[in-house]
Scaffold this motif. Structure first.
Motif, mmCIF file in Angstrom:
data_model
loop_
_atom_site.group_PDB
_atom_site.id
_atom_site.type_symbol
_atom_site.label_atom_id
_atom_site.label_comp_id
_atom_site.label_asym_id
_atom_site.label_seq_id
_atom_site.Cartn_x
_atom_site.Cartn_y
_atom_site.Cartn_z
ATOM 1 N N SER A 55 -2.250 5.486 1.797
ATOM 2 C CA SER A 55 -3.364 4.535 1.768
ATOM 3 C C SER A 55 -3.863 4.210 3.175
ATOM 4 O O SER A 55 -3.094 4.148 4.130
ATOM 5 N N ASP A 67 -2.786 3.352 -5.622
ATOM 6 C CA ASP A 67 -3.178 2.848 -4.300
ATOM 7 C C ASP A 67 -2.253 1.745 -3.808
ATOM 8 O O ASP A 67 -1.890 1.695 -2.626
ATOM 9 N N ALA A 87 0.833 -1.200 0.000
ATOM 10 C CA ALA A 87 0.000 0.000 0.000
ATOM 11 C C ALA A 87 0.866 1.248 0.000
ATOM 12 O O ALA A 87 1.970 1.263 0.574
ATOM 13 N N SER A 88 0.396 2.306 -0.618
ATOM 14 C CA SER A 88 1.116 3.571 -0.657
ATOM 15 C C SER A 88 1.110 4.227 0.723
ATOM 16 O O SER A 88 0.292 3.879 1.587
ATOM 17 N N LEU A 118 -9.717 0.695 -7.384
ATOM 18 C CA LEU A 118 -8.379 0.443 -6.868
ATOM 19 C C LEU A 118 -7.383 0.384 -8.027
ATOM 20 O O LEU A 118 -7.523 -0.430 -8.938
ATOM 21 N N ASN A 153 2.269 8.366 -4.022
ATOM 22 C CA ASN A 153 0.821 8.278 -3.824
ATOM 23 C C ASN A 153 0.026 8.512 -5.108
ATOM 24 O O ASN A 153 -1.089 9.019 -5.080
#
Length: 316
Positions: free
Chosen positions: A130, A194, A126-127, A149, A191
């Motif tokens: 997120s 996602d 995940a970023s 997503l 970012n």
């Protein structure tokens, strides 16, 4: 006139099928790597080449032939003379995915698998921005927002992992292709996406910049990253990863194959070589020729199903 002793030796060698004329290897070996210098596949190739060269008593020259997601170098391996003097190291299943999704000059029967050296599961990360931290959260969001997503990847295996991941969760996602691993990391850590589909080797860079692993596609937790859960623990039985394999072109002589297999088995437990894998954050796992061939056959069958169900995503 008497036959010279040297001539008699030559006649005897021929009578014995040439065995006395040549002992493989007689000269330097070329080891093709279909990726740029410095990456995981290149690192594995150079570590193994150093130790294998000492075992065989000949120089092994590592040559990088990067391009087209590995296709250029893998094609060169497949087209080389099957005499044991050109070998290759690549990350399986790159060759399989490429051959199933493009018109390639190699196929499933193009190589003799001699060994594999590591097991790096694919992961979903995940970023930093997120809010997702588990498969349950992703599944819930994905069901409510089909296609929302955005999951980045930088290669055929990364895309395959995304599709298998989405299939398993029963959700629709939007895959986004990046030209390379560096671009993928910039996209995730900036970012712009996602999630990212990449191997466990990216863990430290992502976590160090504020991102987080959702999980790894492996049967067991990695000793290197014991805090990262597997997908299976979270209810998704998915096992997918990169194994760097050493191959020869199909059709090498049986005695050359036996020499190479024996040499690879002999160095497989070398403490210094294993330490170099650990220093490079590469999870060492050796499989000999037969075990590697079995692994490839088993994985090919599983990957083929995912590719067939998602053929449109691989169209260029």
């Amino acid at each position: 006139m008497k036959t010279p002793i040297a001539a008699l030796g030559g006649i005897l060698a021929l009578a014995l099928g040439g065995a006395a004329l040549a002992d493989y290897p007689e000269r330097a070996i070329t080891l093709i790597v279909p990726y740029s210098p410095g990456g995981g596949g290149d690192t594995v190739a150079r570590i193994v080449a150093d130790r294998l060269a000492a075992e065989l008593g000949q120089t092994i020259n590592v040559v990088n032939r990067q391009g087209a997601g590995g296709e250029i170098g893998i094609a060169e391996m497949a087209a080389a003379d099957a005499d044991g003097y050109t070998l290759g190291v690549f990350g399986y299943p790159d060759n399989f995915v490429l051959s199933q999704t493009r018109e390639t000059e190699f196929g499933g029967d193009s190589f003799e698998y001699l060994a594999s050296f590591d097991a790096m599961p694919m992961g979903i990360f995940a970023s930093p921005a997120s809010a997702f931290s588990s498969l349950d959260a992703l599944k819930e969001y994905g069901e409510a927002n089909p296609g929302a997503l955005v999951v980045g990847q930088s290669g055929a295996l990364g895309l395959l992992n995304i599709l298998a991941f989405a299939d398993g969760l029963g959700i629709e996602v939007t895959p986004l292709n990046y030209g390379g691993g560096g671009e993928l990391m910039n996209g995730l850590l900036g970012n712009h996406i996602d999630l990212a589909s990449t191997s466990s080797m990216s863990h430290d860079n992502i976590v160090g910049a504020g991102g987080a692993p959702i999980g790894f596609a492996a049967g067991d937790r990695m000793a290197m990253f014991p805090d990262v859960p597997t997908f299976e623990e979270q209810g998704l039985p998915l096992d997918m990863g990169v194994s760097r394999v050493l191959v020869a072109p199909a059709g090498i002589p049986s005695d050359v194959r036996e020499r190479l297999v024996a040499a690879l088995d002999a160095i497989s437990g070398d403490a210094d070589m294993i330490a170099r894998f650990e220093t490079a954050s590469l999870p060492y796992r050796y499989l000999g020729a037969d075990a590697t061939a079995e692994m490839v056959a088993r994985s090919n069958a599983a990957y083929a199903e995912v590719i067939e169900r998602n053929a449109e995503h691989f169209q260029q």
